[in-house]
Structures are given as structure tokens and as C-alpha cells.
Design a protein around this motif. Sequence first.
Motif, short mmCIF file in Angstrom:
data_model
loop_
_atom_site.label_atom_id
_atom_site.label_comp_id
_atom_site.label_asym_id
_atom_site.label_seq_id
_atom_site.Cartn_x
_atom_site.Cartn_y
_atom_site.Cartn_z
N CYS A 116 36.34 43.54 45.27
CA CYS A 116 37.06 42.28 45.50
C CYS A 116 36.65 41.62 46.82
O CYS A 116 36.46 40.40 46.88
CB CYS A 116 38.57 42.53 45.49
SG CYS A 116 39.24 42.93 43.85
N HIS A 142 33.29 39.91 46.53
CA HIS A 142 33.39 38.59 45.91
C HIS A 142 33.97 37.58 46.90
O HIS A 142 33.48 36.45 47.00
CB HIS A 142 34.26 38.67 44.66
CG HIS A 142 34.53 37.34 44.02
ND1 HIS A 142 33.64 36.73 43.16
CD2 HIS A 142 35.59 36.48 44.14
CE1 HIS A 142 34.13 35.57 42.77
NE2 HIS A 142 35.31 35.39 43.35
N CYS A 171 44.02 47.98 41.74
CA CYS A 171 43.96 46.53 41.54
C CYS A 171 45.33 45.87 41.65
O CYS A 171 45.42 44.65 41.86
CB CYS A 171 43.37 46.21 40.16
SG CYS A 171 41.58 46.43 40.07
N LEU A 208 45.74 41.60 43.71
CA LEU A 208 45.96 40.36 42.97
C LEU A 208 46.07 39.19 43.94
O LEU A 208 46.53 39.35 45.07
CB LEU A 208 47.24 40.48 42.14
CG LEU A 208 47.25 41.57 41.06
CD1 LEU A 208 48.64 41.73 40.47
CD2 LEU A 208 46.24 41.26 39.96
N PRO A 209 45.63 37.98 43.57
CA PRO A 209 45.14 37.61 42.23
C PRO A 209 43.63 37.75 42.05
O PRO A 209 43.12 37.51 40.96
CB PRO A 209 45.54 36.14 42.15
CG PRO A 209 45.39 35.64 43.56
CD PRO A 209 45.81 36.78 44.44
N ILE A 210 42.90 38.13 43.13
CA ILE A 210 41.44 38.09 43.03
C ILE A 210 40.90 39.11 42.03
O ILE A 210 39.89 38.88 41.37
CB ILE A 210 40.80 38.30 44.42
CG1 ILE A 210 39.34 37.86 44.39
CG2 ILE A 210 40.94 39.73 44.89
CD1 ILE A 210 38.72 37.73 45.76
N SER A 211 41.61 40.26 41.88
CA SER A 211 41.14 41.26 40.91
C SER A 211 41.24 40.72 39.49
O SER A 211 40.50 41.15 38.60
CB SER A 211 41.95 42.56 41.05
OG SER A 211 43.33 42.32 40.90
N GLU A 212 42.15 39.77 39.27
CA GLU A 212 42.24 39.10 37.97
C GLU A 212 41.16 38.03 37.85
O GLU A 212 40.53 37.88 36.80
CB GLU A 212 43.63 38.45 37.80
CG GLU A 212 44.76 39.44 37.60
CD GLU A 212 44.92 39.87 36.16
OE1 GLU A 212 43.92 39.80 35.40
OE2 GLU A 212 46.02 40.30 35.79
N GLU A 213 40.96 37.28 38.92
CA GLU A 213 40.00 36.17 38.89
C GLU A 213 38.59 36.64 38.57
O GLU A 213 37.85 35.96 37.85
CB GLU A 213 40.02 35.44 40.23
CG GLU A 213 41.34 34.71 40.50
CD GLU A 213 41.40 34.17 41.91
OE1 GLU A 213 40.39 34.31 42.65
OE2 GLU A 213 42.45 33.62 42.30
N ILE A 214 38.21 37.80 39.09
CA ILE A 214 36.85 38.29 38.84
C ILE A 214 36.79 39.15 37.57
O ILE A 214 35.78 39.78 37.29
CB ILE A 214 36.32 39.10 40.04
CG1 ILE A 214 37.18 40.34 40.29
CG2 ILE A 214 36.27 38.23 41.29
CD1 ILE A 214 36.65 41.23 41.40
N LYS A 215 37.94 39.17 36.83
CA LYS A 215 38.04 39.88 35.55
C LYS A 215 37.85 41.39 35.69
O LYS A 215 37.49 42.07 34.72
CB LYS A 215 37.07 39.31 34.52
CG LYS A 215 37.27 37.82 34.26
CD LYS A 215 36.46 37.33 33.08
CE LYS A 215 36.63 35.83 32.87
NZ LYS A 215 38.03 35.40 32.73
N ASN A 250 40.65 43.14 33.58
CA ASN A 250 40.33 43.16 32.15
C ASN A 250 39.26 44.18 31.81
O ASN A 250 39.34 44.88 30.80
CB ASN A 250 39.86 41.77 31.69
CG ASN A 250 41.02 40.81 31.48
OD1 ASN A 250 42.16 41.24 31.36
ND2 ASN A 250 40.73 39.53 31.44
#
Length: 525
Positions: A91, A94, A133, A137-144, A147
Amino acid sequence: MIPRTQIRPISDVSSDLTIEIGASSLSLHKFPLVSRSGRIRKLLLESRDSKVSRISFPSVPGGAEAFELAAKFCYGINIEFTLSNVSMLRCIAHFLEMTEEFAEKNLLTRAESYLKETVLSNTANTISALHRCETLLPISEEIKLVNRLVNSIANNVCKEQLTSGLQKLDHSFSSRILEPETPSEWWGKSLNVLNLDFFKRVLSTLKLKGLKQEIISKILINYAHNLVLQTSGIPASELSQYLFLLYNKDATQHLFEVSAGLDSLVMGEGQILAQVKQVVKAGQGVNGFGRNISGLFKHAITVGKRVRTETNISAGAVSVSSAAVELAVMKLPDQASHGNARMLVIGAGKMGKLVIKHLVAKGCKKMVVVNRTEERVSAIRDEINDVEIIYKPLSDMLECVGEADVVFSSTASENPLILKQHVKELPFASEEMGRKRLFVDISVPRNVGSCVDDLESVKVYNVDNLKEVVAANKEDRLRKAMEAQVIIGEESGQFEAWRDSLETVPTIKKLRAYAERLRIIMHTS
């Protein structure tokens, strides 16, 4: 103002740039950062001050710890990747744009390599990285990243199911008793570290990937079991004996029976339905209390209301307090009645208030209420008309007991209030009562000492004796229960049909959309 924490310098090279991360600061040299961090390079180029010496980040993923590791990487210092820091480093890489676009040997590539080689191929390692993760958040979601980790867990688990049948999960598991050691010793238990949102996403993905429903249910119950242990503080050995597991229609049937009052000591009592309503109220907006669960509990409330309306199952003794009054009336001598017996209620809490109301419903027009304060008694007096309610303080309790024929006790005292030596010195009850005083103690723990019943001048009844009231109307209750089961069967079928419709609606929508596309194509061709 929170004092700023100065992190020790990374190298002996004199610093010309201070990086502030929240309440922490780090003294660094520009060149190593600019050579490997696209974000810092841009910030320095965009600054109107060519001699800028300070950059502030209100927050960065992973905080000062992550930034310090990234800075060390910029300085060429070898940093160790671990399961606990790989998500954080991915993270921050990124965030600082430490990518191949700015440097061939970059932090993002290193983090990706560790993820592929060490994390994604191992279920337990992936769960550990996913857990980290939650704080990124939220960057761990933004870079997928979230998922990817969730899908990796699901793929690995389902692959294991196909190749080995998940033998580690295929052990004896009763359909009724929940064992504290289920499901397995490995990944099933590892999921317990996840928060509810991530856990729900993993389970949803496992279901989409084809994991058996039975295994999903075991994992779900194990997670709930672990959550209850953490929040309650009750040892697993004690808690597990009160837990059981039901699936699908059996679970629906059980909840409907509970809501209808069929699973209660006093059949048809209304307090359990009020608790089901409270579940729905408390569940609003809570993760996990989605359309299916919410619909189930709301339907259970409908069932509870319908059963009580159509079967009259709540008539008579429908709670501990009403059963206590029923019991007292049953035990009055022939020459006595609830109208002329002198009634005393000790405690004006919820149970005491209900006792008073049930006495009034039986025709009682006068009673004495003993309580610590008068406020509650006054409130009850204002609520109930045409009844004489006399308040007495707790200090007058024994004197009031001596003047009463029937004594109801319902306080929250941890110790007995009425002991054998107290009652032994009191005058007998009235002639109509056969000079025998009646105690009905519905407190838990008991307010009336167990030895009081040894005296010939009194008779003591407690919660256990309420079973007599239940037995007195056994035939009527069985008939009403049979009627209730017919209603529950009908309502269960309606609920199952509604739940099945939720699964078919998306399919129908897709078919309609596909048909509409075909219609447009044929119309335009």
C-alpha cells in the motif's frame, strides 16, 4: 497540541528534507527519495519554493512505520518482507508511487513478488495478509488488494475441496451440538481474526466458488462462537453446552417456535417476542444483518403475533410474573380470596410491576408495595387507576411482611432478604388464610431463605414451583401448541418461498436484459 515524535535518522548523510507523518517526523535526504518515489518527486517539482525542506502527510497507509521502511528502501537498505508487513508495504508503495515507472528496482515490484511467491499460494498466509488490510483502508481497497486476497483464499480452499475433499473438515459434527473445536485446526479457525466485513466477503466468495454449504455453515458458526467467547468472557467449556446448530428449514422452524412462545417454560409468554423485536431493532445497519436475516426475524415477529391472535395461547399465565399470581391464587384456602387476602409486593422493578398488574387483573383493589425509593411506586400508581397502592420503604419490610397474607418478592438483591429467624418472630397470617402466610419468591437469586419453608406457619414457592401452573393447563396448552404448529408450518413455507425468490430475481433480470438486447439487435438488423 500533541508533541511531534522525531524518528531517528536512517543514515549518517546530512538531511535536507523533513517528512511529517501525522505526529511523527523523519529527517531525510532528498536525492534517495526523489530517485525512487514518484509522489515525492512530483511534490518537490510542483513546489514554488525550490529550497523546500518540509513535506507533510496528514496520514499514510501504515503510518510512520510504513514510511520509514519505504524510506530505507529508497536509501538502498535491504528491508525484510514478512506476512505482517507485506500488505502495508504494498500500500505504501502505491501511495508513494514507488513503481517501475520511476525506478527499475522498486518497492511495488518487490512487494508483488513476495505476495505471489509466499502469500497468495498459501491460505493461512493470505488470511494473515488480509487481516492486515483492515488497518490499511481505503487504499487497500483502491488497489484491489483486498479483492485479490479474498479471491485467493476462496480459490485455494475450493481447490483443496476438489482435490482432497477437505478431509481436515470432514470429521464428526453433530447436527445439534456445537463443538468448540470446529471446524478444523487450520484455515477455518484462521478466519476468526478477520473483522465481520472481511469475514462476510470471504464467505460470500467461497459460496460463489462452490464451497459446500455445510462447510460454510460450520465456519460461520465457529466464527460466531469465537466472537461470543471474546465478548462474553465465559469459558468455552461452559458456553458450548448451551449452543446448538440448526440448518435451513430447521433453523427457521426453531426461530418461529421461539417467537410464538412454544419453546418457553410458560407457553405463549410475551417477553421472548419482545426480545425478538429487539434483535431486529439492534440489527438495523449492522454488517451481517442483511436482507435474508432481517427478513427471517421480521417474519418470526409476524408468526409470533399470528399464533397469539389465532390460538389465544397467551391467555392465562404468559410470563413468570403472571404465573406467580396464578400460583398464589391456586394456593389460597377455600375461605380466602384474592379480594380479601392482604397482598404485599417487595420490589417495584419490571417483574414487581408486572406482578402488581396481574394482581389488579385478578380483581385485587389494595396492596402494599415495598421498594427502596417511592418514585417507581408513584409511577405505577399513576398508571393504574382505581387501585390503592401503599408505598413502604425497605426499612419497613419485615413489619409489612408481618401484616401480609401473601408476599411476592422480586428484587435484584444478591443475598436473601427474608430469613427463618425473621419470619419465626412474626405474627401468623389471618384466619381466612388458615393462619399460614404464603411467600411467592420469583427473584433470582432467591430473596426468601430456603430454610423459611421449614416453619409450619408459612409456605414458600419459587420459580421452580411455577411448573405447577404450567401443568395445571397441560391439555389446553397441547391443543393450542398443535394449532400453533399448523400456523408455523404455513408461515415457514411462505418464508422459504420468499427466500427462494431472492435467488431467482437476479436471474430473471439478466434473462430480461438479454431478451431486450436480442430484441434491439433484431429490430435494427
